[in-house]
Enzyme design. Structure first.
Site, PDB file in Angstrom:
ATOM      1  CG  MET A 233      -1.905  -1.187   1.182  1.00 20.00           C
ATOM      2  SD  MET A 233      -3.460  -0.873   2.026  1.00 20.00           S
ATOM      3  CE  MET A 233      -2.895  -0.615   3.692  1.00 20.00           C
ATOM      4  N   GLY A 234       2.169   1.087  -0.320  1.00 17.54           N
ATOM      5  CA  GLY A 234       3.055   2.243  -0.436  1.00 17.54           C
ATOM      6  C   GLY A 234       3.527   2.775   0.901  1.00 17.54           C
TER       7      GLY A 234
ATOM      8  CG  LEU B 155       7.387   1.446  -0.663  1.00 17.75           C
ATOM      9  CD1 LEU B 155       8.227   1.088  -1.888  1.00 17.75           C
ATOM     10  CD2 LEU B 155       6.383   0.346  -0.364  1.00 17.75           C
TER      11      LEU B 155
ATOM     12  CD  GLU C  67      15.634  -0.543   4.991  1.00 17.85           C
ATOM     13  OE1 GLU C  67      15.854  -1.688   4.565  1.00 17.85           O
ATOM     14  OE2 GLU C  67      16.061   0.481   4.423  1.00 17.85           O
TER      15      GLU C  67
ATOM     16  CG  HIS D 108       6.756  -1.909   2.358  1.00 21.36           C
ATOM     17  ND1 HIS D 108       6.670  -0.761   3.112  1.00 21.36           N
ATOM     18  CD2 HIS D 108       5.508  -2.434   2.354  1.00 21.36           C
ATOM     19  CE1 HIS D 108       5.431  -0.605   3.532  1.00 21.36           C
ATOM     20  NE2 HIS D 108       4.703  -1.602   3.099  1.00 21.36           N
TER      21      HIS D 108
ATOM     22  N   GLY E  22       4.595 -10.269   4.127  1.00 23.06           N
ATOM     23  CA  GLY E  22       5.339 -10.180   5.385  1.00 23.06           C
ATOM     24  C   GLY E  22       4.663 -10.949   6.511  1.00 23.06           C
TER      25      GLY E  22
ATOM     26  CG  ASP F 136       0.208  -7.260   7.782  1.00 24.63           C
ATOM     27  OD1 ASP F 136      -0.538  -6.587   8.481  1.00 24.63           O
ATOM     28  OD2 ASP F 136       1.201  -6.777   7.185  1.00 24.63           O
TER      29      ASP F 136
ATOM     30  CD  GLN G  41      -2.089  -8.882   4.222  1.00 26.25           C
ATOM     31  OE1 GLN G  41      -2.907  -7.987   4.322  1.00 26.25           O
ATOM     32  NE2 GLN G  41      -0.822  -8.654   3.930  1.00 26.25           N
TER      33      GLN G  41
ATOM     34  CB  SER H 173       2.830   2.603   6.261  1.00 21.96           C
ATOM     35  OG  SER H 173       3.447   1.723   5.349  1.00 21.96           O
TER      36      SER H 173
HETATM   37  P1  AMP Z   1       1.347  -2.858   3.521  1.00 16.13           P
HETATM   38  O1  AMP Z   1       1.922  -1.824   2.617  1.00 16.13           O
HETATM   39  O2  AMP Z   1       1.265  -2.458   4.946  1.00 16.13           O
HETATM   40  O3  AMP Z   1       0.068  -3.468   2.987  1.00 16.13           O
HETATM   41  O4  AMP Z   1       2.393  -4.049   3.511  1.00 16.13           O
HETATM   42  C1  AMP Z   1       2.798  -4.664   2.302  1.00 16.13           C
HETATM   43  C2  AMP Z   1       3.525  -5.948   2.630  1.00 16.13           C
HETATM   44  O5  AMP Z   1       4.672  -5.652   3.429  1.00 16.13           O
HETATM   45  C3  AMP Z   1       2.660  -6.927   3.448  1.00 16.13           C
HETATM   46  O6  AMP Z   1       2.878  -8.245   2.963  1.00 16.13           O
HETATM   47  C4  AMP Z   1       3.201  -6.753   4.844  1.00 16.13           C
HETATM   48  O7  AMP Z   1       3.042  -7.901   5.651  1.00 16.13           O
HETATM   49  C5  AMP Z   1       4.673  -6.471   4.569  1.00 16.13           C
HETATM   50  N1  AMP Z   1       5.283  -5.790   5.722  1.00 16.13           N
HETATM   51  C6  AMP Z   1       4.807  -4.679   6.360  1.00 16.13           C
HETATM   52  N2  AMP Z   1       5.592  -4.363   7.401  1.00 16.13           N
HETATM   53  C7  AMP Z   1       6.577  -5.294   7.450  1.00 16.13           C
HETATM   54  C8  AMP Z   1       7.699  -5.517   8.305  1.00 16.13           C
HETATM   55  N3  AMP Z   1       7.961  -4.724   9.340  1.00 16.13           N
HETATM   56  N4  AMP Z   1       8.490  -6.567   8.042  1.00 16.13           N
HETATM   57  C9  AMP Z   1       8.232  -7.405   6.991  1.00 16.13           C
HETATM   58  N5  AMP Z   1       7.198  -7.238   6.140  1.00 16.13           N
HETATM   59  C10 AMP Z   1       6.378  -6.207   6.361  1.00 16.13           C
END
Ligand code: AMP
Length: 277
Positions: A27-28, A30, A32, A34, A144, A147, A150, A183
């Site tokens: 979802m942008g 970004l 570390e 991501h 990741g 979640d 998810q 984020s």
């Molecule tokens: P989001 O932009 O929050 O939807 O996250 C996009 C992807 O990045 C999802 O698969 C999240 O689980 C992963 N992600 C978010 N935060 C982290 C993190 N701290 N460590 C590893 N993966 C992450």
């Protein structure tokens, strides 16, 4: 690197990519976490597609859709520095044109934990991820462990709908004090940011109890609650000690176990987890 937004441009660009494709849906805004997914995809696939889409259907009516942080320019330059070929940033109208009425729902796995408190969340997630899979046709897709539910739900959907895609789940990237990168950490005041380290402290205390031989689910949950209660800025929403595969709450820990929690710091809702066994 190509930045596209229409479905036509995405498909045209996708057709020129030969060899294995890794997809990283985001979802942008970004960070570390991501970037670790993108780096892993780069290592394992010939081409990487990153999608940036703040998916409205996974936000509840009282959630933070309108304030969700966005910075496409910064995201693009971060992605470019990692050697990604293709970034897809569709508009809401591209993903959900007028008259849209098709949904993908995973049943039992979406009921506990996040699903119990955010009843329409996973339907939004699985629908958008199915659409991203169809549009980008990847061989592997990277998510990741941050979640955790998810990731489990997407694995289930991929199996149930016969997507020929390998789901790769990457470890949680944390700040120096243990706070999982997110984020949403941007919303925290300086005081709340300091206090937010309590989530990882609570998970770590429960893990220590487990390593010292504790196997009673209720005592593990109590341990996490105790640590959270020690931080006045933290408002616990739930703590869980559940079976890793079914996400059912455990009386007694036997196999692989997911410890997870959702906690409010002021208005900001944070989630975190750790896996035992
Ligand atoms: P989001 O932009 O929050 O939807 O996250 C996009 C992807 O990045 C999802 O698969 C999240 O689980 C992963 N992600 C978010 N935060 C982290 C993190 N701290 N460590 C590893 N993966 C992450």
């Amino acid at each position: 690197m190509r930045n596209v937004s229409s479905l036509y441009d995405l498909r045209t660009a996708r057709l020129t990519l030969k060899g294995t494709i890794g997809l990283v849906p985001t979802m942008g805004y970004l960070h570390e976490g991501h970037l670790s997914l993108i780096k892993r995809a780069k290592e394992e696939c010939e081409h990487v597609i990153v999608t940036i889409f703040v998916n409205p259907t996974q936000f509840g009516p009282n959630e933070d859709l309108s304030t969700y942080p966005r910075d496409l320019e910064r995201d693009s330059s971060l992605i470019q520095s990692l050697g990604v070929e293709l970034v897809w940033n569709p508009s809401v109208e591209v993903m959900y044109p007028p008259g849209y009425q098709t949904w993908v729902e995973v049943e039992a796995l979406t009921r506990p934990l996040e699903g119990a408190l955010r009843p329409t969340h996973f339907r939004g997630v699985t629908t958008v991820v199915a659409k991203l899979f169809n549009a980008t046709q990847p061989d592997k897709a990277y998510f990741g462990q941050k979640d955790a539910q998810q990731a489990a739900v997407i694995r289930q959907m991929t199996r149930d709908l016969n997507f020929p895609i390998e789901i790769v789940v990457c470890p949680i990237v944390r700040e120096a004090d243990g706070l999982a990168m997110s984020s949403r950490n941007k919303y925290l005041s300086a005081e709340e940011r300091k206090a937010a380290a309590v989530l990882f402290r609570a998970l770590s205390a429960a893990k220590e109890a487990y390593e010292a031989g504790e196997r009673e689910g209720e005592l593990i949950r109590r341990k996490m609650k105790e640590v959270l209660a020690g931080e006045p800025l933290a408002q616990m929403q739930y703590v869980s000690c559940a079976d890793y595969d079914t996400l059912a709450e455990l009386d007694v820990i036997e196999g692989r176990t997911l410890l997870s929690m959702a906690v409010f710091l002021g208005k900001t809702r944070l989630i975190d987890n750790i896996v035992l066994g």
